[in-house]
Scaffold this active site. Structure first.
Site, short mmCIF file in Angstrom:
data_model
loop_
_atom_site.label_atom_id
_atom_site.label_comp_id
_atom_site.label_asym_id
_atom_site.label_seq_id
_atom_site.Cartn_x
_atom_site.Cartn_y
_atom_site.Cartn_z
CG ASP A 89 -6.37 3.01 -1.54
OD1 ASP A 89 -5.23 2.70 -1.95
OD2 ASP A 89 -6.89 2.50 -0.54
CG HIS A 145 -4.84 1.10 3.45
ND1 HIS A 145 -4.01 0.40 2.60
CD2 HIS A 145 -5.79 1.65 2.67
CE1 HIS A 145 -4.46 0.52 1.37
NE2 HIS A 145 -5.53 1.28 1.38
CG ASP A 164 -19.45 0.49 14.99
OD1 ASP A 164 -18.75 1.52 14.97
OD2 ASP A 164 -20.68 0.51 15.13
CG ASN A 201 -16.23 6.85 10.27
OD1 ASN A 201 -16.12 7.36 11.37
ND2 ASN A 201 -16.06 7.52 9.14
CB CYS A 234 -1.00 0.00 1.15
SG CYS A 234 -0.27 0.06 2.81
#
Length: 703
Positions: free
Chosen positions: A355, A332, A397, A395, A274
């Protein structure tokens, strides 16, 4: 009377490079200029002088098969929206006419041909050709990539070195990187990338027309950096043997990768991960004139089913299990590019996430973005491009379950872990800038981001000051598991380093007014930064008796002999499971951390008087903090300081001893440059690095 004839078109390279701020490309065979600004040229005539009363000049500008024709006028007000040409208002030299060719601020990026025609009254038309490369222009207010501050333009366009951030949010590793945008062959490779793209191969005319738009350009580049769908630059590989290519951790800059790709006939370079994909894309975007920076997201979620939930599973004894297609990468790396987004309406201009690492397809192609950072923060998943995927990366969970015989026996939820810290290199400084508040409304525990303002727009996150920089390493935040009767916390006593035991503390809390007998299970597993843990490298099991409401601190350590093979980008997953022997109530806490490697130190002689074209000396020193002798190959590089790379063989250095290598170099570019060194150790899977920032002055200024 002699005929009027144009013998040659002289593209005044020195003057144009300076006025277009493209001096870095002075070694290019073709003149490099920026759109929205006038290009100065002069005509070498043969025969008689130019007569403004009876003669006229006409210019044809060509990009592929597209062309535009315009007269050369005496107007001094070029249009920002169309091509125009006019005589130099400072005066007309009839023997050597000087012309200013003005491109629109929305002109396409590419290699242009310009043909100047002399049209004498009643005579024969003659012409001569010239060529130039046109890039985006962040100095031009009408350009979609305009940046209002000079220090930011210098950082995000001209800076040819930087830092990439890896490790974990609690133990950040600064990785030096040379973007190499002004090194020989890099400009040409970046332009060829656009030509090799599927879009250009399928329809050249449409591709050229779309190259006026940074949104289009950035999307093409994002796909072309990886080789999943096309003749892209890099082939990704995340585990296994790298002998048929280069281990991604060994790359030190973009130049070698891009030139190798171009010289091989556009065969993918092996291998990238990455941070390599992102750093190479940053180079390409800066070359093309689009402001760009490399961004690291610590605890980055890869949500395969789009439910914004990452599921993790542990055994009863604290071993992490591989049972989910979802994953959390400890870090990342992607890029942000600065541009307007008229396709999305108001409030979406500014930094856009792109990306190039091939993870998921976007419109059928392995690319991602541009996704406005403002849209990610506001969860505008209805907008283009790929906002749901990026939103989940920062974001999602985390749902953690303890399982026994295939059944979930304990369950917890963490809403803060993913996107714990999002950062980039600070403007003009070799340190971290915290961007977490630009992506998320809630503050990360490690965030020190201040409110920021800009003169660009209300939604902009582009600011002039150096705001939001942590001045020191963040404290170790404990990992906590809790239930109605029990609580357990796991915290590292200090940042782990090689050759020393990993010291940590387990805090056990009895939350009830009855005595308890607890089984404590501790487990440490090695893992790669983007994979689930593998084998157990250390474990400990015991029983603790707690009085009512008692709080007990249990110091623990992992001996260095057990974690010495965990280096580079590898990490340790540490977990504790607390079990109430009476109620069988279970709680879990876990932490992932990296072990800091030793660093190289670089000392430069007469550091305050480093000058262009003046030989300089430096010493690179390695101190062996491992518990055994090590040897390897030392590589020293630096864009603007050293052409190519210099290699030295370092013989075995005993444990606790130091070795130095003296080097000499002659800087060939002015400005702030990075001298970087890396030592690839032959007997371990580790590379030790160091860097030094140098200010190279002009020779006249240093004397």
């Amino acid at each position: 009377m002699d005929d009027l004839e144009i013998q040659n078109v002289i593209l005044e390279k020195s003057a144009n490079l300076q006025s277009h701020r493209t001096e870095g490309f002075s070694s290019s065979k073709m003149l490099v200029v920026r759109r929205g600004a006038p290009l100065r040229m002069s005509l070498q005539l043969k025969g008689r002088p130019f007569n403004p009363h009876t003669d006229s000049l006409r210019i044809t500008v060509m990009l592929g098969r597209l062309y535009v024709v315009m007269p050369v006028t005496f107007s001094k007000k070029p249009s920002p929206s169309q091509w125009s040409a006019y005589f130099d208002p400072k005066g007309l030299n009839l023997q050597k006419p000087s012309i200013l060719l003005s491109s629109p601020a929305s002109a396409a990026v590419g290699c242009y041909r310009v043909q100047v025609w002399a049209v004498p009254q009643g005579g024969k038309n003659t012409s001569a050709l010239g060529t130039f490369i046109l890039l985006c222009n962040p100095w031009c207010r009408e350009d979609a990539v305009y940046v209002p501050f000079e220090d930011l333009r210098e950082e995000y366009i001209h800076n040819d070195c930087g830092l990439l951030f890896k490790g974990t949010s609690m133990n950040i590793v600064s990785r030096p990187w040379s973007f190499d945008q002004f090194e020989p062959g890099v400009l040409e490779a970046c332009l060829n990338l656009l030509h090799v793209s599927p879009q250009h191969q399928k329809n050249q005319r449409e591709d050229y027309l779309n190259r006026n738009n940074p949104v289009y350009i950035s999307r093409v580049v994002s796909a072309m950096i990886n080789s999943q769908d096309d003749r892209g630059v890099l082939k990704g590989k995340w585990k296994g043997c790298y002998k048929d290519g280069v281990d991604p951790s060994w790359w030190t800059g973009s130049g070698d990768i891009l030139t190798q790709w171009a010289e091989s006939g556009y065969r993918p370079v092996k291998y990238g991960q990455c941070w390599v994909f992102a750093a190479v894309m940053c180079t390409v975007m800066r070359v093309l004139g689009i402001p760009c920076r490399v961004v690291t997201n610590f605890n980055s979620a890869h949500d395969t089913n789009g439910n914004l939930v990452i599921e993790e599973f542990y055994s009863e004894t604290g071993q992490k299990l591989q049972r989910s297609a979802d994953s959390i990468w400890n870090f990342h790396v992607w890029v942000e590019c600065w541009m307007t987004r008229p396709d999305l309406g108001s409030g979406m201009d500014g930094w856009q996430v792109l990306d190039p690492t091939p993870q998921e397809r976007s419109a059928g192609v392995f690319c991602c973005g541009p996704a406005p950072v403002a849209a990610v923060k506001e969860r505008r998943i209805d907008l283009l491009f790929d906002i749901p995927f990026v939103y989940a990366e920062v974001n999602a969970d985390v749902h953690t379950a303890i399982v026994s015989q295939g059944q979930v026996i304990s369950y917890s939820r963490d809403t803060e872990r993913v996107g714990a810290l999002i950062c980039t290199k600070a403007v003009g400084l070799p340190r971290l800038q915290n961007l977490t508040g630009d992506y998320k409304h809630r503050k990360s525990p490690t965030s020190t981001l201040s409110s920021r303002s800009s003169t660009t727009s209300a939604a902009s996150t582009l600011s002039r000051g150096n705001l939001g920089f942590p001045t020191e390493a963040p404290d170790w935040r404990p990992s906590t598991g809790s239930s109605s009767g029990l609580s357990v916390r796991l915290s590292l006593d200090r940042a782990p380093v090689a050759r020393e035991p990993v010291l940590f503390t387990v805090k056990v809390i009895n939350k009830q007014r009855v005595a308890k007998v607890m089984n404590v299970h501790l487990n440490a597993q090695a893992k790669e930064y983007n994979h689930s843990p593998s084998e157990t490298l250390w474990e400990n099991h015991g029983v603790v008796q707690l009085a009512p409401m008692e709080v007990r601190l249990i110091p623990q350590q992992i001996p260095p002999a057990l974690h010495q093979r965990v280096g580079g980008d590898d990490l340790i997953n540490l977990a504790v499971v607390l079990v109430d022997s009476a109620s069988h109530e279970r709680v879990l806490a876990s932490e992932e951390f990296n072990v800091a490697s030793p660093v190289l130190t670089i000392q430069v002689e007469n550091e305050d008087s480093v000058a262009e074209h003046k030989q300089q000396a430096a010493a690179v020193t390695f101190t062996n903090t491992f518990d055994h002798p090590v040897s390897g190959v030392l590589t020293v590089a630096g864009a603007g300081l050293i052409l190519g790379k210099v290699h030295f063989r370092m013989l075995a250095v005993r444990a606790g001893s130091s070795a130095s290598q003296r080097i000499t170099f002659t800087p060939y570019k002015v400005g702030t440059k990075m001298l970087q060194a890396s030592l690839a150790l032959s007997d371990t899977n580790a590379t030790v690095r160091g860097f030094r920032m140098l200010c190279v002055r002009r020779t006249s200024d240093a004397t």
